[in-house]
Design a protein around this motif. Structure first.
Motif, PDB file in Angstrom:
ATOM      1  N   ARG A   1       0.828  -1.199   0.000  1.00 52.12           N
ATOM      2  CA  ARG A   1       0.000   0.000   0.000  1.00 52.12           C
ATOM      3  C   ARG A   1       0.871   1.261   0.000  1.00 52.12           C
ATOM      4  NH1 ARG A   1      -2.867  -3.122   4.191  1.00 52.12           N
ATOM      5  NH2 ARG A   1      -4.454  -4.323   3.093  1.00 52.12           N
ATOM      6  N   LEU A   2       2.004   1.209   0.687  1.00 51.06           N
ATOM      7  CA  LEU A   2       2.939   2.335   0.628  1.00 51.06           C
ATOM      8  C   LEU A   2       3.415   2.569  -0.796  1.00 51.06           C
ATOM      9  CD1 LEU A   2       5.187   1.856   3.785  1.00 51.06           C
ATOM     10  CD2 LEU A   2       3.503   3.650   3.387  1.00 51.06           C
ATOM     11  N   ARG A   3       3.653   1.495  -1.531  1.00 48.68           N
ATOM     12  CA  ARG A   3       4.101   1.630  -2.921  1.00 48.68           C
ATOM     13  C   ARG A   3       3.014   2.291  -3.772  1.00 48.68           C
ATOM     14  NH1 ARG A   3       8.324  -0.649  -5.249  1.00 48.68           N
ATOM     15  NH2 ARG A   3       8.533  -2.235  -3.631  1.00 48.68           N
ATOM     16  N   LEU A   4       1.750   1.929  -3.542  1.00 50.52           N
ATOM     17  CA  LEU A   4       0.651   2.569  -4.270  1.00 50.52           C
ATOM     18  C   LEU A   4       0.600   4.064  -3.976  1.00 50.52           C
ATOM     19  CD1 LEU A   4      -2.218  -0.069  -3.846  1.00 50.52           C
ATOM     20  CD2 LEU A   4      -0.793   0.311  -5.864  1.00 50.52           C
ATOM     21  N   LEU A   5       0.805   4.427  -2.709  1.00 45.41           N
ATOM     22  CA  LEU A   5       0.784   5.843  -2.339  1.00 45.41           C
ATOM     23  C   LEU A   5       1.945   6.584  -3.002  1.00 45.41           C
ATOM     24  CD1 LEU A   5      -0.810   7.810  -0.422  1.00 45.41           C
ATOM     25  CD2 LEU A   5       1.112   7.497   1.169  1.00 45.41           C
ATOM     26  N   SER A   6       3.129   5.962  -3.018  1.00 53.93           N
ATOM     27  CA  SER A   6       4.284   6.578  -3.674  1.00 53.93           C
ATOM     28  C   SER A   6       4.030   6.755  -5.164  1.00 53.93           C
ATOM     29  CB  SER A   6       5.524   5.703  -3.452  1.00 53.93           C
ATOM     30  OG  SER A   6       6.642   6.217  -4.139  1.00 53.93           O
ATOM     31  N   GLN A   7       3.388   5.774  -5.785  1.00 59.96           N
ATOM     32  CA  GLN A   7       3.057   5.879  -7.205  1.00 59.96           C
ATOM     33  C   GLN A   7       2.055   6.999  -7.464  1.00 59.96           C
ATOM     34  OE1 GLN A   7       1.897   1.733  -7.848  1.00 59.96           O
ATOM     35  NE2 GLN A   7       3.555   1.550  -9.305  1.00 59.96           N
ATOM     36  N   LEU A   8       1.108   7.187  -6.548  1.00 58.27           N
ATOM     37  CA  LEU A   8       0.141   8.268  -6.721  1.00 58.27           C
ATOM     38  C   LEU A   8       0.846   9.619  -6.713  1.00 58.27           C
ATOM     39  CD1 LEU A   8      -2.790   9.176  -6.989  1.00 58.27           C
ATOM     40  CD2 LEU A   8      -2.971   9.125  -4.500  1.00 58.27           C
ATOM     41  N   ASP A   9       1.834   9.773  -5.856  1.00 63.45           N
ATOM     42  CA  ASP A   9       2.609  11.013  -5.838  1.00 63.45           C
ATOM     43  C   ASP A   9       3.347  11.209  -7.154  1.00 63.45           C
ATOM     44  OD1 ASP A   9       3.905  13.322  -4.888  1.00 63.45           O
ATOM     45  OD2 ASP A   9       5.599  12.138  -4.170  1.00 63.45           O
ATOM     46  N   ALA A  10       3.915  10.122  -7.714  1.00 63.44           N
ATOM     47  CA  ALA A  10       4.704  10.236  -8.941  1.00 63.44           C
ATOM     48  C   ALA A  10       3.846  10.357 -10.194  1.00 63.44           C
ATOM     49  CB  ALA A  10       5.637   9.026  -9.074  1.00 63.44           C
TER      50      ALA A  10
ATOM     51  N   GLN B   1      -5.594  11.305   7.617  1.00 67.30           N
ATOM     52  CA  GLN B   1      -6.159  11.575   6.298  1.00 67.30           C
ATOM     53  C   GLN B   1      -5.024  11.809   5.319  1.00 67.30           C
ATOM     54  OE1 GLN B   1      -8.833  14.912   6.004  1.00 67.30           O
ATOM     55  NE2 GLN B   1      -9.204  14.602   3.810  1.00 67.30           N
ATOM     56  N   LEU B   2      -4.918  10.929   4.330  1.00 69.32           N
ATOM     57  CA  LEU B   2      -3.855  11.001   3.339  1.00 69.32           C
ATOM     58  C   LEU B   2      -4.332  11.567   2.012  1.00 69.32           C
ATOM     59  CD1 LEU B   2      -2.318   7.459   3.987  1.00 69.32           C
ATOM     60  CD2 LEU B   2      -1.588   9.647   4.966  1.00 69.32           C
ATOM     61  N   LEU B   3      -5.661  11.494   1.768  1.00 68.79           N
ATOM     62  CA  LEU B   3      -6.213  11.876   0.465  1.00 68.79           C
ATOM     63  C   LEU B   3      -7.363  12.854   0.674  1.00 68.79           C
ATOM     64  CD1 LEU B   3      -6.511   8.277  -1.010  1.00 68.79           C
ATOM     65  CD2 LEU B   3      -4.603   9.844  -1.325  1.00 68.79           C
ATOM     66  N   GLU B   4      -7.564  13.715  -0.311  1.00 62.75           N
ATOM     67  CA  GLU B   4      -8.742  14.569  -0.322  1.00 62.75           C
ATOM     68  C   GLU B   4      -9.251  14.681  -1.748  1.00 62.75           C
ATOM     69  OE1 GLU B   4      -7.551  18.275   1.292  1.00 62.75           O
ATOM     70  OE2 GLU B   4      -6.159  18.764  -0.318  1.00 62.75           O
ATOM     71  N   ARG B   5     -10.570  14.808  -1.878  1.00 59.18           N
ATOM     72  CA  ARG B   5     -11.190  14.888  -3.199  1.00 59.18           C
ATOM     73  C   ARG B   5     -11.354  16.340  -3.605  1.00 59.18           C
ATOM     74  NH1 ARG B   5     -12.779  10.765  -5.963  1.00 59.18           N
ATOM     75  NH2 ARG B   5     -12.919   8.704  -4.987  1.00 59.18           N
TER      76      ARG B   5
ATOM     77  N   GLY C   1     -13.398  17.777  -6.707  1.00 60.53           N
ATOM     78  CA  GLY C   1     -14.210  17.368  -7.847  1.00 60.53           C
ATOM     79  C   GLY C   1     -14.156  15.865  -8.007  1.00 60.53           C
ATOM     80  N   ARG C   2     -13.773  15.400  -9.180  1.00 60.67           N
ATOM     81  CA  ARG C   2     -13.689  13.962  -9.454  1.00 60.67           C
ATOM     82  C   ARG C   2     -12.277  13.435  -9.254  1.00 60.67           C
ATOM     83  NH1 ARG C   2     -16.685  12.598 -14.995  1.00 60.67           N
ATOM     84  NH2 ARG C   2     -16.389  10.512 -14.120  1.00 60.67           N
ATOM     85  N   ARG C   3     -11.341  14.292  -8.870  1.00 62.51           N
ATOM     86  CA  ARG C   3      -9.957  13.886  -8.707  1.00 62.51           C
ATOM     87  C   ARG C   3      -9.620  13.705  -7.231  1.00 62.51           C
ATOM     88  NH1 ARG C   3      -6.609  14.647 -13.080  1.00 62.51           N
ATOM     89  NH2 ARG C   3      -4.817  14.950 -11.712  1.00 62.51           N
ATOM     90  N   VAL C   4      -8.589  12.919  -6.998  1.00 61.60           N
ATOM     91  CA  VAL C   4      -8.074  12.703  -5.649  1.00 61.60           C
ATOM     92  C   VAL C   4      -6.659  13.265  -5.601  1.00 61.60           C
ATOM     93  CG1 VAL C   4      -7.301  10.958  -4.007  1.00 61.60           C
ATOM     94  CG2 VAL C   4      -9.472  10.667  -5.204  1.00 61.60           C
ATOM     95  N   ARG C   5      -6.348  13.985  -4.538  1.00 60.90           N
ATOM     96  CA  ARG C   5      -4.986  14.465  -4.377  1.00 60.90           C
ATOM     97  C   ARG C   5      -4.505  14.178  -2.961  1.00 60.90           C
ATOM     98  NH1 ARG C   5      -5.443  21.097  -4.331  1.00 60.90           N
ATOM     99  NH2 ARG C   5      -6.470  21.293  -2.293  1.00 60.90           N
TER     100      ARG C   5
ATOM    101  N   THR D   1      -3.062  14.889   0.693  1.00 64.78           N
ATOM    102  CA  THR D   1      -2.993  15.939   1.691  1.00 64.78           C
ATOM    103  C   THR D   1      -1.523  16.202   2.035  1.00 64.78           C
ATOM    104  OG1 THR D   1      -3.064  14.374   3.512  1.00 64.78           O
ATOM    105  CG2 THR D   1      -5.186  15.179   2.671  1.00 64.78           C
ATOM    106  N   SER D   2      -1.261  17.178   2.881  1.00 66.15           N
ATOM    107  CA  SER D   2       0.109  17.447   3.318  1.00 66.15           C
ATOM    108  C   SER D   2       0.709  16.217   3.996  1.00 66.15           C
ATOM    109  CB  SER D   2       0.147  18.647   4.268  1.00 66.15           C
ATOM    110  OG  SER D   2      -0.286  19.821   3.620  1.00 66.15           O
ATOM    111  N   ALA D   3      -0.098  15.560   4.823  1.00 63.74           N
ATOM    112  CA  ALA D   3       0.375  14.332   5.472  1.00 63.74           C
ATOM    113  C   ALA D   3       0.613  13.229   4.440  1.00 63.74           C
ATOM    114  CB  ALA D   3      -0.640  13.869   6.514  1.00 63.74           C
ATOM    115  N   GLY D   4      -0.291  13.155   3.444  1.00 65.02           N
ATOM    116  CA  GLY D   4      -0.115  12.155   2.396  1.00 65.02           C
ATOM    117  C   GLY D   4       1.153  12.364   1.610  1.00 65.02           C
ATOM    118  N   LEU D   5       1.488  13.617   1.307  1.00 66.35           N
ATOM    119  CA  LEU D   5       2.728  13.923   0.580  1.00 66.35           C
ATOM    120  C   LEU D   5       3.949  13.511   1.388  1.00 66.35           C
ATOM    121  CD1 LEU D   5       1.913  17.423  -0.949  1.00 66.35           C
ATOM    122  CD2 LEU D   5       2.453  15.338  -2.226  1.00 66.35           C
ATOM    123  N   ILE D   6       3.920  13.812   2.684  1.00 67.51           N
ATOM    124  CA  ILE D   6       5.061  13.438   3.527  1.00 67.51           C
ATOM    125  C   ILE D   6       5.247  11.924   3.530  1.00 67.51           C
ATOM    126  CG2 ILE D   6       5.874  13.342   5.914  1.00 67.51           C
ATOM    127  CD1 ILE D   6       4.594  16.103   6.310  1.00 67.51           C
ATOM    128  N   LEU D   7       4.149  11.184   3.733  1.00 69.93           N
ATOM    129  CA  LEU D   7       4.259   9.724   3.788  1.00 69.93           C
ATOM    130  C   LEU D   7       4.663   9.154   2.435  1.00 69.93           C
ATOM    131  CD1 LEU D   7       4.019   7.116   5.346  1.00 69.93           C
ATOM    132  CD2 LEU D   7       1.561   7.083   4.832  1.00 69.93           C
TER     133      LEU D   7
END
Length: 301
Positions: free
Chosen positions: A5-14, A46-50, A52-56, A58-64
């Protein structure tokens, strides 16, 4: 925290979107979203926030996400140490390379590594230069062979680069073609020729189009292939001419190559992530890429 799951989060950042992460991981977007939701529950943050239709993130999500890359690299390093106590290169190294570098640089290096280091596994991935840098940054590749000469390829201080070779871009024509005479060729003289191009949005398609336009004409493209061998076969049959890197010109095809009057040379480079824990396996792959004979140049008449 689950490393997958950490790898998925890292991929979302990239990669920027859940859909892109899903495509890279071979999952559905809903499965990726579910796994990221589980990660939020595991971290109680909370790592993600919506929007509209996109997910980005959060500040905590970026750090992790950015710490996750270091965590995953460290886990790979520990696994390699446990398998070989760090003395003998071992474990998995994912090597990304663009098409013309695979058979000339990557495969010979991997073949030698298989003989010298039986506990080292190299997974070879075909990646366009712009794709390989994304894969490197997201952790989907450990070493990539790329090219560093053009502005659209985003380099930065997060990468360590090792120059491997230089590679000229050449005009490739059938034997007996009027442009097959001696000496460099002005591309403007080929304005009325039928052209073979790589697929749209690819590195070589963009470069060839740019060079033709700089020479003052819009190329008449009669075919597009994602495989250089098919392009060479089309040229050999007298149906087109093309621009290819020297590494891509297979000597088995009866074609003639010409240097360009305005030379274009690309620098072939190996890249790794700066700051990743040192791994004997990664160093072995880099050494194999650095210390190998230069590939033969294509025949010129």
């Amino acid at each position: 925290m689950n490393p997958w799951r950490l790898r998925l989060l890292s991929q979302l950042d990239a990669l920027g979107t859940v859909r892109a992460v899903a495509q890279a991981a071979g999952l559905s977007p809903s499965s990726v979203s579910q796994q990221l939701a589980v990660l939020e529950a595991e971290t109680r943050t909370q790592l993600l926030e919506r929007t509209g239709r996109r997910v980005r993130l959060t500040s905590a999500g970026l750090i992790l996400a950015r710490r996750a890359r270091a965590i995953l690299d460290h886990m790979d390093s520990v696994e390699a140490e446990l398998r070989g106590f760090g003395e003998e290169p071992s474990g998995l190294v994912r090597l990304g390379a663009f098409q013309s570098a695979i058979h000339t640089l990557a495969v010979p290096a991997v073949s030698r590594l298989a003989q010298r280091h039986p506990h080292l596994d190299v997974e070879l991935l075909e990646l366009e230069p712009h794709e390989s840098l994304l894969a490197l940054r997201s952790g989907e590749a450990d070493v990539v062979i790329t090219t560093t000469d053009f502005d659209e390829l985003p380099l930065g201080p997060d990468l360590d680069l090792v120059q491997l070779a230089t590679d000229p871009v050449l005009l490739v024509v059938p034997h007996g073609h009027p442009a097959a005479g001696r000496g460099p060729v002005d591309l403007a003289a080929c304005a009325d020729e039928p052209w073979a191009f790589d697929m749209p949005q690819s590195y070589m398609a963009g470069l060839a189009l740019r060079l033709c336009r700089q020479a003052g004409f819009e190329p008449r493209v009669v075919c597009r292939f994602s495989n250089y061998l098919m392009t060479l076969q089309h040229v050999e049959a007298g149906l087109s001419i093309t621009l290819l890197p020297g590494l891509a010109v297979d000597r088995r095809y009866r074609v003639t190559t010409r240097e360009l009057a305005a030379p274009v040379t690309r620098t072939i480079t190996a890249a790794t992530r700066r700051g990743a824990p040192p791994r004997a396996a990664v160093h072995a792959v880099l050494d194999a890429l650095r210390h190998q004979p230069s590939p033969p140049l294509p025949d010129r008449e």
